[in-house]
Scaffold this active site. Structure first.
Site, PDB file in Angstrom:
ATOM      1  N   HIS A   1     -10.063   1.137   1.933  1.00  0.00           N
ATOM      2  CA  HIS A   1      -9.562   2.451   2.382  1.00  0.00           C
ATOM      3  C   HIS A   1     -10.716   3.395   2.727  1.00  0.00           C
ATOM      4  CE1 HIS A   1      -5.223   2.382   2.125  1.00  0.00           C
ATOM      5  NE2 HIS A   1      -5.231   1.922   0.893  1.00  0.00           N
TER       6      HIS A   1
ATOM      7  N   CYS B   1       0.861  -1.174   0.000  1.00  0.00           N
ATOM      8  CA  CYS B   1       0.000   0.000   0.000  1.00  0.00           C
ATOM      9  C   CYS B   1       0.902   1.230   0.000  1.00  0.00           C
ATOM     10  CB  CYS B   1      -0.871  -0.018   1.249  1.00  0.00           C
ATOM     11  SG  CYS B   1      -1.928   1.422   1.407  1.00  0.00           S
TER      12      CYS B   1
ATOM     13  N   HIS C   1      -9.067  -3.746  -2.073  1.00  0.00           N
ATOM     14  CA  HIS C   1      -8.088  -2.996  -1.276  1.00  0.00           C
ATOM     15  C   HIS C   1      -8.473  -1.516  -1.210  1.00  0.00           C
ATOM     16  CE1 HIS C   1      -3.703  -2.163  -0.122  1.00  0.00           C
ATOM     17  NE2 HIS C   1      -4.198  -0.959  -0.370  1.00  0.00           N
ATOM     18  N   GLU C   2      -8.816  -0.932  -2.354  1.00  0.00           N
ATOM     19  CA  GLU C   2      -9.128   0.504  -2.387  1.00  0.00           C
ATOM     20  C   GLU C   2     -10.459   0.804  -1.694  1.00  0.00           C
ATOM     21  OE1 GLU C   2      -6.722   2.332  -2.987  1.00  0.00           O
ATOM     22  OE2 GLU C   2      -5.524   0.794  -3.943  1.00  0.00           O
TER      23      GLU C   2
HETATM   24 NI    NI Z   1      -3.580   1.047  -0.076  1.00  0.00          NI
END
Ligand code: NI
Length: 182
Positions: A157, A110, A153-154
């Site tokens: 966030h 990341c 993953h995004e």
């Molecule tokens: Ni990330």
């Protein structure tokens, strides 16, 4: 002119906030930032620029990593050597996913985590993501394998989740029998 982005580090508490959905248009200023995110991510995956600008390779970024707690993600996917596809999704949502789980064998990275974290991060092998484009039009994207991991993953966030939160502390690694490893 290329200007490196100022990406927040994992210690910044703003990365742990749940971001708010867009209820109105994306501002011109935010659209400009999206362009810079695309350029940063693209350059980071091209060795010449990666070295020239001292970039860490990355495929995705979410607005909270730039200190904006709004639901917008950017992914630049090198689908073929030297060829990139850009995905910009406002208010992204996983509307369906495979039963099958996968994990990147080398673990995930990341741009906000400036250290190696070992461990497999279980992800859906395939996801369908709905959302809006920058002009507010509805879009739907089907993603599999690495791209599916990138979307998950995004989107994490946007919910204040970092990839290592999903690594099982007691059992950080899976075998090929337990999960398909990419
Ligand atoms: Ni990330």
């Amino acid at each position: 002119m290329f200007k490196k982005l100022n990406i927040l580090d994992e210690r910044d508490k703003r990365l742990r906030i749940k971001s708010v959905p867009y209820t109105g248009p994306v501002s011109d200023e935010e659209k400009e930032l999206v362009e810079r995110m695309i350029q940063h991510l693209t350059y980071s995956q091209i060795e010449e620029y990666e070295l020239k600008y001292d970039l860490r390779p990355g495929t995705g970024l979410a607005f909270p990593q730039l200190g904006i707690n709004k639901r917008l993600i950017v992914i630049v996917d090198e689908y073929e050597k030297g060829k990139f596809a850009n995905y910009v999704v406002v208010n992204p949502k996983i509307i369906s996913h495979s039963e099958e789980m996968i994990a990147a064998d080398a673990g995930e990275g990341c741009l906000s985590v400036n250290r190696d974290v070992d461990g497999h991060v279980p992800r859906y092998a395939r996801v369908t993501v709905s959302g809006l484009d920058l002009d507010g039009n509805p879009i739907k994207i089907r993603a599999r394998e690495e791209l599916s991991i990138a979307f998950q993953h995004e989107i994490d966030h946007l919910n204040g989740i970092l990839f290592y939160d999903r690594i099982n502390k007691k059992k950080p690694f899976f075998s090929e029998k337990e999960m398909r490893l990419l």
